[in-house]
Design an enzyme around this catalytic site. Structure first.
Site, short mmCIF file in Angstrom:
data_model
loop_
_atom_site.label_atom_id
_atom_site.label_comp_id
_atom_site.label_asym_id
_atom_site.label_seq_id
_atom_site.Cartn_x
_atom_site.Cartn_y
_atom_site.Cartn_z
N HIS A 106 -3.23 1.29 7.40
CA HIS A 106 -3.01 -0.13 7.17
C HIS A 106 -1.52 -0.44 7.08
O HIS A 106 -0.71 0.41 6.70
CB HIS A 106 -3.70 -0.57 5.88
CG HIS A 106 -5.19 -0.49 5.96
ND1 HIS A 106 -5.94 -1.36 6.72
CD2 HIS A 106 -6.08 0.36 5.37
CE1 HIS A 106 -7.22 -1.06 6.59
NE2 HIS A 106 -7.33 -0.02 5.79
N CYS A 172 -1.80 -2.36 12.54
CA CYS A 172 -1.89 -3.74 13.03
C CYS A 172 -0.51 -4.40 13.04
O CYS A 172 0.38 -4.02 12.30
CB CYS A 172 -2.83 -4.56 12.14
SG CYS A 172 -4.55 -4.09 12.30
#
Length: 197
Positions: A106, A172
């Site tokens: 993440h 991301c």
């Protein structure tokens, strides 16, 4: 998860679903079949691959545990719920073996930056250190980094077979689309093994 092109300083304002998969396509199973099929590829796996346990990236102050993950219920690469943990795609290549090993993490969470928050700051030549279950350290060097829309990502270059001993890091990036609850792009950092200690 935050953007490399539009850095978010106040990440606590960004609501993130921590279970969101970082996988950039749903074609992993098809590529994995290619990787394992020696009759259709020159890819040759290591005779005794050893699972990775820890990752260290000195240039961006990353020290984290690595845990194996497969795919989620949607057929995408699963990632850790813990924002400080890194996931290794266990059905792919083991880091240090010939092929494209893949790690995902993440970039942020509801409370702040996560393990790969500064992945966007890596430069060509930066080093990635992987410690495996035998206590061996593998050192990879950054060769390139690219941003992709999920549907445009070159899956074969990221997950597919290759004769080089490559390690690709995914997180991301881009604009966070609140209407769908995830970021529009994926950042991929491409690295290659330069030494084994």
């Amino acid at each position: 998860m935050t953007a490399c092109s539009n850095p978010v300083n106040d990440v606590t304002k960004t609501e993130v679903t921590e279970k969101e998969p970082v996988q950039i396509s749903e074609k992993v199973e098809e590529l994995q079949a290619t990787v394992k099929d020696s009759s259709t590829s020159s890819f040759v796996p290591a005779s005794a691959p050893v699972n990775p346990l820890k990752i260290s990236i000195p240039s961006i102050n990353v020290e984290a545990e690595i845990h194996p993950y497969g795919m989620d219920d949607t057929g995408r690469m699963a990632v850790p719920e813990d924002p400080e943990e890194v996931g290794w795609y266990k059905y792919g290549t083991t880091p240090g073996s010939a092929g494209n090993a893949v790690l995902a993490g993440h970039v942020d969470s509801k409370v702040g930056p996560a393990v790969f928050f500064y992945l966007k700051d890596l430069k060509t030549g930066d080093k990635i250190h992987i410690t495996n279950a035998n206590g061996e350290e593998l050192v990879f060097e950054v060769k390139d980094s690219q941003k992709y829309l999920p549907e445009d990502a070159p899956m074969n270059e990221i997950f597919g077979p290759t004769e080089t001993k490559s390690l690709n890091l995914i997180t991301c990036t881009g604009y966070f689309d609140r209407s769908v609850g995830h970021y529009e792009e994926r950042l991929v950092v491409f690295t290659e093994l330069i030494s084994e200690i």
